[in-house]
Scaffold this active site. Structure first.
Site, PDB file in Angstrom:
ATOM      1  N   HIS A   1       0.836  -1.217   0.000  1.00 29.58           N
ATOM      2  CA  HIS A   1       0.000   0.000   0.000  1.00 29.58           C
ATOM      3  C   HIS A   1       0.869   1.265   0.000  1.00 29.58           C
ATOM      4  O   HIS A   1       0.449   2.298   0.516  1.00 29.58           O
ATOM      5  CB  HIS A   1      -0.932   0.053   1.212  1.00 29.58           C
ATOM      6  CG  HIS A   1      -1.708  -1.203   1.439  1.00 29.58           C
ATOM      7  ND1 HIS A   1      -2.969  -1.400   0.957  1.00 29.58           N
ATOM      8  CD2 HIS A   1      -1.368  -2.353   2.093  1.00 29.58           C
ATOM      9  CE1 HIS A   1      -3.393  -2.609   1.304  1.00 29.58           C
ATOM     10  NE2 HIS A   1      -2.435  -3.211   1.986  1.00 29.58           N
TER      11      HIS A   1
ATOM     12  N   SER B   1      14.708  20.163 -17.449  1.00 29.49           N
ATOM     13  CA  SER B   1      13.542  21.014 -17.677  1.00 29.49           C
ATOM     14  C   SER B   1      14.001  22.248 -18.436  1.00 29.49           C
ATOM     15  O   SER B   1      15.082  22.778 -18.178  1.00 29.49           O
ATOM     16  CB  SER B   1      12.947  21.417 -16.322  1.00 29.49           C
ATOM     17  OG  SER B   1      12.199  22.607 -16.460  1.00 29.49           O
TER      18      SER B   1
ATOM     19  N   LYS C   1      16.229  20.649 -12.424  1.00 37.65           N
ATOM     20  CA  LYS C   1      15.457  19.414 -12.617  1.00 37.65           C
ATOM     21  C   LYS C   1      16.223  18.328 -13.364  1.00 37.65           C
ATOM     22  O   LYS C   1      16.962  18.584 -14.297  1.00 37.65           O
ATOM     23  CB  LYS C   1      14.164  19.700 -13.400  1.00 37.65           C
ATOM     24  CG  LYS C   1      13.103  20.439 -12.647  1.00 37.65           C
ATOM     25  CD  LYS C   1      12.501  19.682 -11.469  1.00 37.65           C
ATOM     26  CE  LYS C   1      11.625  18.523 -11.869  1.00 37.65           C
ATOM     27  NZ  LYS C   1      10.402  18.936 -12.565  1.00 37.65           N
TER      28      LYS C   1
ATOM     29  N   GLU D   1       9.074   7.317 -17.282  1.00 36.40           N
ATOM     30  CA  GLU D   1       7.715   7.803 -17.518  1.00 36.40           C
ATOM     31  C   GLU D   1       7.211   7.350 -18.884  1.00 36.40           C
ATOM     32  O   GLU D   1       6.033   7.018 -19.052  1.00 36.40           O
ATOM     33  CB  GLU D   1       7.675   9.333 -17.419  1.00 36.40           C
ATOM     34  CG  GLU D   1       7.842   9.803 -15.979  1.00 36.40           C
ATOM     35  CD  GLU D   1       8.118  11.298 -15.853  1.00 36.40           C
ATOM     36  OE1 GLU D   1       8.072  11.795 -14.731  1.00 36.40           O
ATOM     37  OE2 GLU D   1       8.382  11.960 -16.873  1.00 36.40           O
TER      38      GLU D   1
END
Ligand code: ARG
Length: 489
Positions: free
Chosen positions: A184, A305, A311, A318
């Site tokens: 979880h 970024s 970043k 992804e």
């Protein structure tokens, strides 16, 4: 209806209505099927109908199938030795043109089958038309697709093996690193990082076994089924299948030309594997956040970024996660194409290639990027260890009491009381005194101190499949044995 909303089919047939408008497909007699047609095809329909732009990917398989078929026609006395030799030599020329990227696609080439036959006839003359004796594009496209997919599957295997090796090599080198295991997404029990790595090996092992099994169903020859009724020229189908390296022949011509189960199965296989890798990606995306800090991606598999200079984004992961959605979409999309189709060949089936090719090339990308990302990331041993906290040893407290003879249900309750007390006192479990513990259960003794140890915790899980070192070692040996003995057939 406003003019912009007109369906494609309502576009007027310009070529048919104007004698002056030249249309490359004007002469319907030029088409393989043009004999019974007087009018020409609407130009939009012409484009709508054509699959050349994508099925040219099967040029090699189409020629391979035609060469085998020419040999079979010769064996069945439908081609003389000379005719068969000429046709095969012509097909070899067509093949070399494709290989050297000099094959010129003509505007009237509807698909790879018509294009190759057109070119063959240009090279060898009318005799080229004999290669299609008793054959239909229906059994031709089915055989081309099976040949293509068979080759693609063989190409996939080394990539899958490579990915397994990446996990195994890391697991071998990083056996001692401990980290929290989660259920979880909450801290649950300590585990070995190597055990986590290996948890991504076994689904892929199963995927390889599934691939092995679906390969058998791809490797069946439909050629010799004709348009739907079979072959009237006593083509020896078993010999044809052998010539093309197939294991067996399809048993029913109606089924053979309409069957795309093998495409569906491959797309399901690819979807499931992609979902396995999406889970890996999601784990690593979380682990690479500053909040976790367990892993750092190499520059080769991250991007920056355009706005925020600090970043480093896990785009590789992804994209793997995102493309798993595309893969499942391809599967569902093609199932929807099949739903409601009657028996045998229907043009709807032409959609199969769009989905199969996209799935295949995406799959190759996913596998390589996954292997590269996992191989090159760095793991931060300290961050993993620092994320361990003593409440994760609560189960071990219960097991301690079980080993002293208490029933697990009761032990679970007593361990819960221990956790509650530590929370109330605001001190870690290991700082509770023996006095405090024995008030909860008289079974607590000095040796409880051995429980406050993460190594001790993981080493309890020695049964097959657990996170103890011995089990991790067994997993490594077994996974390596699997790799070393794996073959598709
Ligand atoms: N391009 C077609 C396909 O991919 C080939 C089969 C055409 N057969 C036919 N009966 N029109 O499905």
């Amino acid at each position: 209806m406003d003019s912009e909303a007109k369906p494609v089919a309502a576009v007027p047939n310009a070529a048919a209505s104007s004698a002056a408008a030249p249309n490359p497909a004007d002469s319907e007699g030029m088409k393989l099927w043009g004999g019974r047609f007087d009018g020409s095809t609407d130009p939009v329909m012409e484009q709508f109908n054509a699959s050349m732009s994508y099925d040219k990917a099967m040029w090699k398989q189409d020629i391979q199938g035609s060469i085998a078929y020419a040999k079979a026609l010769h064996k069945a006395n439908l081609l003389t030795e000379e005719e068969s030799t000429n046709i095969i030599a012509g097909l070899e020329v067509v093949k070399s043109e494709w290989a050297s990227e000099t094959f010129l696609i003509q505007p009237g080439d509807e698909d790879i089958h018509t294009a190759n036959e057109r070119r063959l006839k240009e090279i060898v003359g009318d005799v080229g038309g004999k290669v299609h004796t008793g054959r239909s594009r229906n059994d031709q496209v089915a055989v081309d697709m099976r040949l293509w997919l068979r080759e693609h599957i063989s190409l996939l295997v080394p990539h899958l093996i490579k990915l397994l090796q990446v996990f195994i090599e890391r697991a071998k080198k990083e056996k001692t690193i401990l980290m929290p295991g989660y259920t979880h997404l909450q801290r649950a029990q300590p585990i070995r990082w190597s055990h986590w790595l290996l948890s991504h090996v076994w689904p892929i092992v199963m995927d390889l076994k599934r691939l092995q099994s679906l390969y058998l169903r791809v490797n069946i020859c439909p050629l010799g089924s004709g348009a739907l009724a079979g072959n009237p020229f006593r083509i020896y189908r078993e010999g044809l299948a052998k010539e093309l390296g197939f294991q067996e022949v399809t048993r029913n011509s109606l089924h053979a030309v309409g069957d795309r189960d093998f495409v569906v199965e491959y797309m399901f296989w690819a979807s499931l594997l992609s979902i396995h890798l999406s889970r890996l990606a999601e784990d690593l995306i979380l682990f690479s956040t500053s909040e976790f800090g367990f892993v750092k991606l190499s520059d080769a598999y991250a991007t920056g970024s355009s706005l925020m200079p600090q970043k480093k984004n896990p785009d590789s992961l992804e994209l793997i996660r995102g493309k798993a959605g595309t893969m499942a979409g391809n599967l569902c999309g093609f199932l929807m194409v099949l739903k409601g189709l009657p028996s045998t060949y229907n043009k709807d089936l032409q959609e199969d290639k769009v989905k199969m090719f996209e799935t295949a090339s995406t799959m190759l990308g996913i596998l390589q990027v996954a292997a590269g990302t996992v191989a090159t990331l760095t793991v931060n041993e300290n961050a993993c260890r620092e994320a361990l906290s003593e409440e994760m040893l609560a189960t071990d407290v219960a097991y301690y009491l079980v080993k002293k003879g208490m029933a697990f249900r009761n032990a679970h309750g007593k361990a819960g009381e221990v956790v509650k007390l530590s929370e109330e006192l605001g001190c870690p479990l290991s700082e509770l005194t023996l006095d405090q513990l024995t008030k909860i259960s008289p079974l607590f003794a000095e040796d409880i101190s051995s429980v406050w140890n993460y190594e001790h915790s993981v080493e309890q899980y020695e049964a097959t499949g657990g996170t103890a070192l011995s089990s991790v070692n067994t997993q490594i040996t077994e996974a390596e044995d699997f790799i070393n003995t794996f073959t598709l057939q």
